[in-house]
Design a protein around this motif. Structure first.
Motif, PDB file in Angstrom:
ATOM      1  N   SER A 398      66.866  36.928  49.336  1.00  0.00           N
ATOM      2  CA  SER A 398      68.394  36.985  49.433  1.00  0.00           C
ATOM      3  C   SER A 398      69.159  36.626  48.442  1.00  0.00           C
ATOM      4  N   SER A 399      68.543  36.056  47.393  1.00  0.00           N
ATOM      5  CA  SER A 399      69.355  35.774  46.192  1.00  0.00           C
ATOM      6  C   SER A 399      68.254  35.895  44.956  1.00  0.00           C
ATOM      7  N   GLY A 400      69.197  35.960  43.731  1.00  0.00           N
ATOM      8  CA  GLY A 400      68.552  36.124  42.630  1.00  0.00           C
ATOM      9  C   GLY A 400      68.470  37.469  42.125  1.00  0.00           C
ATOM     10  N   TRP A 401      67.784  37.711  40.840  1.00  0.00           N
ATOM     11  CA  TRP A 401      67.852  39.230  40.546  1.00  0.00           C
ATOM     12  C   TRP A 401      66.950  39.821  41.164  1.00  0.00           C
ATOM     13  N   GLU A 402      65.819  39.451  41.776  1.00  0.00           N
ATOM     14  CA  GLU A 402      64.962  40.256  42.649  1.00  0.00           C
ATOM     15  C   GLU A 402      65.615  40.843  43.970  1.00  0.00           C
ATOM     16  N   SER A 403      66.640  40.106  44.309  1.00  0.00           N
ATOM     17  CA  SER A 403      67.304  40.524  45.589  1.00  0.00           C
ATOM     18  C   SER A 403      68.250  41.639  45.448  1.00  0.00           C
ATOM     19  N   LEU A 404      68.595  42.206  44.308  1.00  0.00           N
ATOM     20  CA  LEU A 404      69.295  43.185  44.038  1.00  0.00           C
ATOM     21  C   LEU A 404      68.709  44.787  44.651  1.00  0.00           C
ATOM     22  N   THR A 405      69.416  45.402  45.327  1.00  0.00           N
ATOM     23  CA  THR A 405      68.899  46.646  45.642  1.00  0.00           C
ATOM     24  C   THR A 405      68.857  47.687  44.329  1.00  0.00           C
TER      25      THR A 405
END
Length: 462
Positions: A398-405
């Motif tokens: 839900s957060s952090g760089w890996e959360s970006l679509t």
């Protein structure tokens, strides 16, 4: 023992990795490094359906050959590695190994192994969409093999040439080369007939001869051996041929089994086929999921040959609900085919034209042409990103760089390049308001509050 099992692979007769492993242990006991390298090569070939194990054998063989300045052994390592990585659906690694093997073999005057390398180098180039290069390599290979009266390499070369010609739009030449390969192979008592029939099956499908394709697929499967069966399944267009013949049950069964078993870039072909079956069965969501996965496989493996088909089938699926999006995908697929030099199979032409007609009818002529041109202007990487935008949300934090679509990643990248919201919107074919919405979500996920902070955060990841 190592030679016997190596010849078994060449002749497509039953072979056993266990026996060569015994030979390898004996060679190690003798501390004969030349024999160890030679036996490692046989182990690597017989482990061709286990990529990690095969790589271990080839890596050790290359290290030992290099340490002893044994260039002759080294080009055998590279040549067989070219074949095994080809079978495992890794065209970039296959091209690299094939080019090194060919170069060393030519330097040391081993024309036979040079031709062997070029057989699978042709396939590696073809699967990456480098059809012009592949055609040139295969044509030269066949000419050389005939001049040298090298019938095994003539047969292999004709199979490779058939594949390239078929995808490049000359199905008649592809079929003729495939049938010629079978004829040459017959003079050797039957030589890799399974892959010869695969070449005929693909050419027949490309020409719209679906019954002929189905028969050739069955012939390929009937002639294959346990060691080669996975490779033959990877390339045999059985799902497409049986679907076109109206046998949905058999088509879905073959497609499901192929998607679950075939390796590397071949999964893109299998996923495209299953998507067509799903469409015929009224399962558009399954089809869409398979097509997006096919695009992801192509991106990951470098097997770009099947990308235009994935994009065009995705376009046809979305034509009625998102015509502009479909038109861009159609344009991207068409431009990619022109870059590759490939041609759509006649068997798939009606479905393509139906989707294209729907998209055209949903838009004005100007709107359609504009969207098509926008898609055609995309590079391969940009077309992949556009097709995949918004996919893959499941399992994302839900957060952090890996959360970006994927779209949010695109927005961040363009912000980092200094583009305004309006310019980003034009680049991504979305509205400025949508860009701002994405930025709001990105700020929250990354806990930043300005474009400068966002650019600084992006610099640590991009």
């Amino acid at each position: 023992m190592a030679n016997a099992e190596l010849l078994a692979v060449w002749l497509s007769v039953p072979s056993t990795l266990g026996r060569v492993q015994e030979a390898l242990a004996a060679a190690r006991d003798l501390d004969d490094q030349t024999l160890v390298v030679h036996t490692l090569l046989s182990c690597g070939l017989l482990a061709l359906n286990d990529a990690d194990l095969a790589q271990q054998y080839f890596a050790e063989a290359a290290q030992l050959a290099g340490a002893h300045n044994d260039d002759a052994a080294l080009y055998h390592v590279y040549s067989y590695q070219c074949f095994v990585t080809h079978v495992m659906g890794d065209p970039r690694a296959s091209q690299a190994a094939g080019e090194k093997g060919r170069k060393l073999a030519d330097m040391l005057g081993d024309s036979f192994m040079s031709r062997y390398s070029r057989t699978f180098l042709t396939g590696a180039l073809c699967y990456q969409g480098k059809l012009g290069e592949g055609f040139a390599v295969a044509s030269e290979l066949v000419e050389e093999a005939r001049a040298a009266q090298d019938r095994p390499m003539e047969a292999f070369g004709l199979m490779a040439l058939a594949q390239v010609a078929t995808f490049a739009g000359d199905a008649a030449a592809g079929r003729a080369a495939g049938e010629a390969a079978l004829t040459v192979g017959a003079t050797l008592g039957g030589f890799h007939e399974d892959t010869g029939y695969v070449a005929v099956a693909a050419a027949a499908l490309a020409a719209g001869d679906v019954e002929g394709s189905r028969q050739a697929c069955e012939d390929a499967w009937r002639h294959t051996t346990p060691l080669k069966s996975l490779f033959v399944r990877s390339l045999t267009p059985m799902a497409e041929a049986t679907l076109a013949c109206g046998d949905l049950v058999a088509s879905r069964r073959w497609a499901d089994e192929s998607v679950s078993t075939v390796p590397g870039c071949y999964r893109a072909m299998a996923l495209n086929a299953r998507a067509r079956v799903a469409i015929a069965q009224g399962e558009p969501q399954q089809a869409e999921a398979d097509l997006h996965e096919a695009v992801a496989v192509a991106e990951r493996t470098g097997g770009h040959l099947w990308l235009p088909e994935s994009l065009e089938t995705l376009a046809a699926l979305s034509a009625g609900s998102s015509a502009a999006h479909a038109a861009r995908l159609f344009g991207a697929g068409d431009a990619m085919r022109k870059r590759h030099g490939d041609s759509r199979f006649l068997t798939f032409q009606a479905a393509y034209e139906s989707g294209l007609s729907i998209a055209r009818n949903m838009l004005s002529a100007n709107e359609f042409d504009t969207a098509w041109s926008e898609g055609a202007a995309l590079s391969t990487a940009e077309a992949i990103a556009y097709a995949q935008r918004g996919r893959g949300a499941r399992g994302r934090p839900s957060s952090g760089w890996e959360s970006l679509t994927r779209t949010e990643h695109d927005v961040v990248r363009l912000v980092s390049e200094g583009l305004s919201n309006k310019d980003i919107a034009a680049r991504l074919f979305i509205s400025p308001r949508t860009v701002q919405s994405h930025l709001t979500h990105v700020y929250t996920k990354l806990d930043v509050s300005s474009r400068l902070q966002l650019a600084q955060e992006a610099a640590r990841h991009i």
